[in-house]
Each structure stands twice: as structure tokens, then as C-alpha cells.
Design a protein around this motif. Structure first.
Motif, PDB file in Angstrom:
ATOM      1  N   LEU A  18      72.914 -18.380  93.205  1.00 61.00           N
ATOM      2  CA  LEU A  18      72.793 -17.926  91.814  1.00 61.00           C
ATOM      3  C   LEU A  18      74.114 -18.068  91.064  1.00 61.00           C
ATOM      4  O   LEU A  18      74.141 -18.481  89.900  1.00 61.00           O
ATOM      5  CB  LEU A  18      72.329 -16.468  91.783  1.00 61.00           C
ATOM      6  CG  LEU A  18      70.861 -16.210  92.145  1.00 61.00           C
ATOM      7  CD1 LEU A  18      70.602 -14.709  92.263  1.00 61.00           C
ATOM      8  CD2 LEU A  18      69.937 -16.823  91.108  1.00 61.00           C
ATOM      9  N   THR A  19      75.204 -17.733  91.730  1.00 59.21           N
ATOM     10  CA  THR A  19      76.522 -17.806  91.088  1.00 59.21           C
ATOM     11  C   THR A  19      76.869 -19.251  90.740  1.00 59.21           C
ATOM     12  O   THR A  19      77.308 -19.554  89.622  1.00 59.21           O
ATOM     13  CB  THR A  19      77.601 -17.220  92.012  1.00 59.21           C
ATOM     14  OG1 THR A  19      77.262 -15.866  92.325  1.00 59.21           O
ATOM     15  CG2 THR A  19      78.966 -17.243  91.342  1.00 59.21           C
ATOM     16  N   PHE A  20      76.674 -20.164  91.691  1.00 63.33           N
ATOM     17  CA  PHE A  20      76.930 -21.577  91.423  1.00 63.33           C
ATOM     18  C   PHE A  20      76.068 -22.078  90.268  1.00 63.33           C
ATOM     19  O   PHE A  20      76.535 -22.804  89.387  1.00 63.33           O
ATOM     20  CB  PHE A  20      76.650 -22.419  92.676  1.00 63.33           C
ATOM     21  CG  PHE A  20      77.854 -22.678  93.527  1.00 63.33           C
ATOM     22  CD1 PHE A  20      78.718 -23.715  93.224  1.00 63.33           C
ATOM     23  CD2 PHE A  20      78.134 -21.893  94.635  1.00 63.33           C
ATOM     24  CE1 PHE A  20      79.834 -23.983  94.005  1.00 63.33           C
ATOM     25  CE2 PHE A  20      79.240 -22.142  95.432  1.00 63.33           C
ATOM     26  CZ  PHE A  20      80.092 -23.185  95.113  1.00 63.33           C
ATOM     27  N   ALA A  21      74.790 -21.683  90.265  1.00 62.87           N
ATOM     28  CA  ALA A  21      73.859 -22.194  89.255  1.00 62.87           C
ATOM     29  C   ALA A  21      74.274 -21.775  87.847  1.00 62.87           C
ATOM     30  O   ALA A  21      74.327 -22.605  86.931  1.00 62.87           O
ATOM     31  CB  ALA A  21      72.443 -21.708  89.555  1.00 62.87           C
ATOM     32  N   PHE A  22      74.608 -20.507  87.665  1.00 64.91           N
ATOM     33  CA  PHE A  22      74.882 -20.040  86.309  1.00 64.91           C
ATOM     34  C   PHE A  22      76.310 -20.328  85.863  1.00 64.91           C
ATOM     35  O   PHE A  22      76.559 -20.468  84.665  1.00 64.91           O
ATOM     36  CB  PHE A  22      74.534 -18.542  86.190  1.00 64.91           C
ATOM     37  CG  PHE A  22      73.066 -18.324  86.017  1.00 64.91           C
ATOM     38  CD1 PHE A  22      72.507 -18.276  84.742  1.00 64.91           C
ATOM     39  CD2 PHE A  22      72.230 -18.221  87.110  1.00 64.91           C
ATOM     40  CE1 PHE A  22      71.150 -18.103  84.573  1.00 64.91           C
ATOM     41  CE2 PHE A  22      70.863 -18.062  86.954  1.00 64.91           C
ATOM     42  CZ  PHE A  22      70.324 -17.998  85.683  1.00 64.91           C
ATOM     43  N   ILE A  23      77.237 -20.467  86.805  1.00 63.13           N
ATOM     44  CA  ILE A  23      78.565 -20.964  86.423  1.00 63.13           C
ATOM     45  C   ILE A  23      78.447 -22.431  86.000  1.00 63.13           C
ATOM     46  O   ILE A  23      79.075 -22.871  85.027  1.00 63.13           O
ATOM     47  CB  ILE A  23      79.562 -20.807  87.580  1.00 63.13           C
ATOM     48  CG1 ILE A  23      79.886 -19.329  87.808  1.00 63.13           C
ATOM     49  CG2 ILE A  23      80.855 -21.577  87.283  1.00 63.13           C
ATOM     50  CD1 ILE A  23      80.619 -18.659  86.670  1.00 63.13           C
ATOM     51  N   GLY A  24      77.635 -23.209  86.732  1.00 64.48           N
ATOM     52  CA  GLY A  24      77.413 -24.598  86.351  1.00 64.48           C
ATOM     53  C   GLY A  24      76.774 -24.708  84.983  1.00 64.48           C
ATOM     54  O   GLY A  24      77.122 -25.585  84.186  1.00 64.48           O
ATOM     55  N   HIS A  25      75.846 -23.794  84.691  1.00 56.05           N
ATOM     56  CA  HIS A  25      75.204 -23.797  83.377  1.00 56.05           C
ATOM     57  C   HIS A  25      76.211 -23.486  82.279  1.00 56.05           C
ATOM     58  O   HIS A  25      76.232 -24.142  81.235  1.00 56.05           O
ATOM     59  CB  HIS A  25      74.062 -22.785  83.350  1.00 56.05           C
ATOM     60  CG  HIS A  25      73.289 -22.775  82.068  1.00 56.05           C
ATOM     61  ND1 HIS A  25      73.642 -21.971  81.002  1.00 56.05           N
ATOM     62  CD2 HIS A  25      72.195 -23.476  81.675  1.00 56.05           C
ATOM     63  CE1 HIS A  25      72.795 -22.181  80.008  1.00 56.05           C
ATOM     64  NE2 HIS A  25      71.910 -23.078  80.380  1.00 56.05           N
ATOM     65  N   MET A  26      77.063 -22.490  82.512  1.00 56.19           N
ATOM     66  CA  MET A  26      78.054 -22.129  81.500  1.00 56.19           C
ATOM     67  C   MET A  26      79.085 -23.243  81.313  1.00 56.19           C
ATOM     68  O   MET A  26      79.481 -23.558  80.183  1.00 56.19           O
ATOM     69  CB  MET A  26      78.765 -20.829  81.883  1.00 56.19           C
ATOM     70  CG  MET A  26      79.787 -20.374  80.840  1.00 56.19           C
ATOM     71  SD  MET A  26      80.525 -18.761  81.186  1.00 56.19           S
ATOM     72  CE  MET A  26      81.520 -19.153  82.617  1.00 56.19           C
ATOM     73  N   ALA A  27      79.512 -23.857  82.427  1.00 58.47           N
ATOM     74  CA  ALA A  27      80.535 -24.901  82.345  1.00 58.47           C
ATOM     75  C   ALA A  27      80.063 -26.092  81.514  1.00 58.47           C
ATOM     76  O   ALA A  27      80.862 -26.718  80.819  1.00 58.47           O
ATOM     77  CB  ALA A  27      80.916 -25.355  83.749  1.00 58.47           C
ATOM     78  N   LEU A  28      78.764 -26.393  81.579  1.00 62.56           N
ATOM     79  CA  LEU A  28      78.243 -27.588  80.916  1.00 62.56           C
ATOM     80  C   LEU A  28      77.286 -27.268  79.781  1.00 62.56           C
ATOM     81  O   LEU A  28      76.539 -28.140  79.331  1.00 62.56           O
ATOM     82  CB  LEU A  28      77.545 -28.472  81.950  1.00 62.56           C
ATOM     83  CG  LEU A  28      78.434 -28.929  83.107  1.00 62.56           C
ATOM     84  CD1 LEU A  28      77.636 -29.738  84.100  1.00 62.56           C
ATOM     85  CD2 LEU A  28      79.614 -29.729  82.599  1.00 62.56           C
ATOM     86  N   ALA A  29      77.314 -26.042  79.313  1.00 68.26           N
ATOM     87  CA  ALA A  29      76.377 -25.633  78.269  1.00 68.26           C
ATOM     88  C   ALA A  29      76.508 -26.466  76.999  1.00 68.26           C
ATOM     89  O   ALA A  29      75.529 -26.692  76.288  1.00 68.26           O
ATOM     90  CB  ALA A  29      76.588 -24.154  77.943  1.00 68.26           C
ATOM     91  N   SER A  30      77.705 -26.939  76.725  1.00 67.44           N
ATOM     92  CA  SER A  30      77.933 -27.663  75.470  1.00 67.44           C
ATOM     93  C   SER A  30      77.899 -29.179  75.625  1.00 67.44           C
ATOM     94  O   SER A  30      78.255 -29.910  74.701  1.00 67.44           O
ATOM     95  CB  SER A  30      79.283 -27.255  74.867  1.00 67.44           C
ATOM     96  OG  SER A  30      80.337 -27.510  75.772  1.00 67.44           O
ATOM     97  N   VAL A  31      77.433 -29.684  76.804  1.00 69.20           N
ATOM     98  CA  VAL A  31      77.480 -31.130  77.028  1.00 69.20           C
ATOM     99  C   VAL A  31      76.627 -31.888  76.015  1.00 69.20           C
ATOM    100  O   VAL A  31      77.007 -32.980  75.558  1.00 69.20           O
ATOM    101  CB  VAL A  31      77.031 -31.461  78.476  1.00 69.20           C
ATOM    102  CG1 VAL A  31      75.561 -31.142  78.708  1.00 69.20           C
ATOM    103  CG2 VAL A  31      77.314 -32.926  78.803  1.00 69.20           C
ATOM    104  N   ALA A  32      75.479 -31.337  75.624  1.00 71.49           N
ATOM    105  CA  ALA A  32      74.625 -32.006  74.640  1.00 71.49           C
ATOM    106  C   ALA A  32      75.207 -31.927  73.234  1.00 71.49           C
ATOM    107  O   ALA A  32      74.753 -32.624  72.325  1.00 71.49           O
ATOM    108  CB  ALA A  32      73.222 -31.394  74.659  1.00 71.49           C
TER     109      ALA A  32
END
Length: 424
Positions: A18-32
Motif C-alpha cells: 500500500l505504501t509503495f502504491a500511494f507514494i508512486g501515485h503521489m510522485a507521478l500524480a502530475s505526469v499527465a
């Protein structure tokens, strides 16, 4: 250190995932939102490459002291507070249109994201050491799942939301999920870092083992193609594929989907093949399909943008599959370098990778400005080829070590001659 019960290890794996998943989401949230950032800040591609390249300087600073913090407080505490501050800086990125201000805010975001990332990887390696089965691939798959989620939610948000509102929602969600996961992660008395601290040989800052340097080069060569896709996928979709805003995150999502599939299957593959051999073959395959995408996508997009999009998605998905093993395998191997602690090895690997990333990101931006994003992709392709050779070298070394462990030592055979034998 006494091994933890199986139920506790399973719980810790869920918390890690869960930690990896949501840190990954936050890290790349602005990629689009990269094209939106470029337009808001009113900068060229070369300037954007310089901004994100030197923004990595923020990632470097914590790597000089994070291992000492983890040795004192344990990775879980560092993850918690790094996560809070990274979320705050993420929100700030959507609140300014001044390039200079955005540059320093991005450095702050990278600072705390780096702090959190090293702590997460150190915690994962410490957990891996207590489990005979390879689980690092699953944890990194969690990060990739978060990245795909970021591509999907980011792509949708570009149509229905304002940038600043989206970043606020991402930050709040990340903190809530982490607080839910926190009790599952290994505490400072469970993760084994105290035992490692007692056994570690003190080294000067610059005394990095040659094995760790080679692992870093291999890891960087496998990871930077992923980074280049993160940084430039939306620009590739806009300028090369000529697709609408809502479709621009699909190539990135396809790449990450391939990476998730590869990382989730890594445990099974590692039962049949040596992990470094998997990383070697995968990196070579990724280099080939990324080159095909760079050559074919512009031609097909001129004929039909949707056809170009579909072909790019398929090829990038295969590239993600191939590159999926590199990061977890090289990171896990860093935890077994003799004479250094897991925290020290992972932080030094991250430090050296970040230094190289500054130059690579800046060069990538200049290449995009000079020859276009399609042909600029041959730079990360070359790095993937280099990673393939390094991983192959480690695989061969491991095979030789296994043979040495089995083969008996050779020496002169002693012969005892008795007196009656001489009389015969």
C-alpha cells in the motif's frame, strides 16, 4: 535477529504494498499535466529539461544523511514525516506560475520524496531479508500500480478538474492511506536495522565498494528509461502522436501496465532463472521495442493518430515488461554488499543515481529540443543496453560462485607406500 512470525511478515507486506502504491501515485500524480506546467511556466523544452534536471538536486541533499536518520529512528518514522512534507510541497506546485518559484518548490518536493523513497526501499530490503521468497518485485509493482493510477486519474483530471484542486486531493488521499498502513509496517525493534548498525564497519563518505558502484550503474541504466517515459510521455503523445488531451496519458499507462505484469511475475520467474539474468534479458528486450516505437510511431501517427497511439501503447507495454526487473533486483542486491548496512547501501545507490540523473535529465531536455522527443529516446535506449550487460555480468558471476561452491578443491593426492609393497 530472531525471525518474525509469518503472520507479522504477511501484514508487513500488505503495508509495504500500500505504501509503495500511494507514494508512486503521489510522485507521478502530475505526469499527465506536464504540458500544462510547461504552458503555465512559459518555458521551452530545453528550459523544462533543465528545471526538472536540476530539480533532482533536491533529491541529493537527504541522501547525505538519511542513512544516519534511519539507523537512529528506523525507516518507518522517516517514511511518515517525509510523506507529510512531500504532500505539502506537491500542493504548492499547482499554486504558482513563476518558473523560478516553481523550480525551488519542485526541489523541496524532490527532497522529501527522496527521503521517503530511500526509507521505503530500505524497509523493503530489510523485510526481504526475513523472507526466503523474492517479494521485492511485488513491492515495486505496487509503485507501478500507483503510477498507472496516477496516469489514469491525471488524464481524467485534465478534463474535469483544475490542477491545484487535483493535487490537493492526491495529497490528502496519500496521507490517509499511509496512516492506515502505518501499524502494519515493521517497527524500529522489528526491522533489524539495530543489529545491522552493530555489525557495520564505519567508512568514509567516499569509500564506496566497487560492487555497489557497479550495481548503481546497472540500476540507473534500467531505471532511467522509465524516468524518461515519466518525464516525456505526455509530450510524446502530444507532439508525435497528435492525440487529444484525454488520451495523452495512455502510452504511459501502457508502459506501467507492462511493468506491473513483469514485477508481479518476478517471484515465479526467479524460481526458474537467476534474477540478474532476468534483468539482463528484459533490458535488452526493452531497448529493442523502445527503438521500434521511436522509429515507427511518427510514421504511423501521420497516417492515423489512433493507429500510432495503439502501436506505441503495445511497444511501450513490452518495454515496461522488460524493464520491470531492473530496479527491484539491483536494489535488493545492494542490501547484500559486504561490510555496509542496508540503509547505507540503498542511500548511496540513490545518491549516485540522483547525481547521474541530473546530467541525464538535462541532456534529455536538450536532445528533445534539438532532435525531437522521438529520436531523443535513443539516449535512454543506450542506457538500457548498458544495464543489460551489467546484469549479465552479475548473473555469470553468480553462476561461477555456485560452481566454486560445489566443485572440490584440487590438490596433490598423497600415496602411502608400506614396506611390504616395496619388497614385492
Amino acid at each position: 535477529m530472531e525471525k518474525l512470525p509469518a503472520s507479522r511478515l504477511r501484514s508487513a507486506q500488505i503495508g509495504m504494498l500500500l505504501t509503495f502504491a500511494f507514494i508512486g501515485h503521489m510522485a507521478l500524480a502530475s505526469v499527465a499535466w506536464v504540458p500544462e506546467f510547461i504552458d503555465r511556466l512559459d518555458v521551452s523544452f530545453a528550459q523544462w529539461g533543465t528545471i526538472i534536471g536540476f530539480g533532482v538536486v533536491g533529491s541529493l541533499a537527504p541522501l547525505f544523511f538519511v542513512s544516519r536518520l534511519m539507523m537512529r529512528f528506523g525507516p518507518r518514522t522517516i517514511i511518515r514525516f517525509g510523506n507529510y512534507f512531500a504532500a505539502a510541497f506537491l500542493i504548492s506546485l499547482g499554486l504558482t506560475n513563476v518558473a523560478g518559484v516553481w523550480f525551488f518548490l519542485n526541489m523541496g518536493f524532490n527532497f522529501f520524496l527522496s527521503l521517503t523513497g530511500v526509507a521505503i526501499n530500505s524497509h523493503a530490503v530489510l523485510l526481504q531479508k526475513q523472507i526466503s521468497k523474492n517479494v521485492m518485485g511485488r513491492f515495486h509493482a505496487g509503485w507501478s500500480i500507483g503510477a498507472v493510477g496516477a496516469a489514469i486519474t491525471g488524464g481524467i483530471s485534465t478534463v474535469y478538474f483544475q490542477l491545484e484542486h487535483f493535487l490537493i486531493a492526491v495529497a490528502i488521499l496519500n496521507i490517509l492511506v499511509y496512516e492506515f498502513s502505518l501499524p502494519r509496517l515493521l517497527s524500529a525493534t522489528e526491522d533489524g536495522h539495530l543489529e545491522e548498525k552493530a555489525q557495520t564497519v564505519k567508512r568514509k563518505f567516499y569509500q564506496v565498494p566497487a560492487q555497489l558502484i557497479l550495481l548503481t550503474l546497472g540500476s540507473f541504466g534500467a531505471v532511467y528509461p522509465e524516468v524518461s517515459v515519466i518525464d516525456w510521455a505526455a509530450v510524446f503523445a502530444r507532439d508525435i502522436l497528435n492525440v487529444e488531451v484525454a488520451l495523452r496519458s495512455l502510452p504511459f499507462a501502457a508502459f506501467m501496465t507492462g511493468m506491473i505484469a513483469g514485477r508481479l511475475s518476478l517471484s515465479k520467474l526467479a524460481e526458474r532463472y537467476h534474477p540478474h539474468l532476468i534483468a539482463s534479458r528484459g533490458a535488452a528486450m526493452a531497448a529493442i521495442v523502445l527503438a521500434l516505437a521511436a522509429i515507427l510511431a511518427p510514421v504511423l501517427a501521420d497516417l492515423n493518430p489512433i493507429l500510432g497511439l495503439i502501436v506505441t501503447m503495445v511497444l511501450w507495454a513490452v518495454a515496461g515488461l522488460g524493464l520491470s526487473a531492473g530496479s527491484p533486483i539491483f536494489t535488493a542486491a545492494a542490501g547484500h554488499v559486504p561490510g555496509v548496512s542496508t540503509a547505507w547501501a540503498v542511500s548511496r545507490l540513490s545518491l549516485m543515481s540522483s547525481i547521474m540523473s541530473i546530467m541525464a535529465k538535462t541532456l534529455m531536455g536538450a536532445l528533445v529540443e534539438g532532435v525531437g522527443v522521438s529520436y531523443a529516446m535513443f539516449f535512454p535506449i543506450a542506457l538500457a543496453i548498458g544495464s543489460s550487460f551489467i546484469a549479465y555480468g552479475f548473473a555469470q558471476r553468480a553462476k561461477q560462485a555456485e560452481l566454486d561452491a560445489v566443485a572440490p578443491n584440487t590438490a596433490p593426492i598423497s600415496i602411502i607406500v608400506l614396506d611390504e609393497d616395496r619388497d614385492r
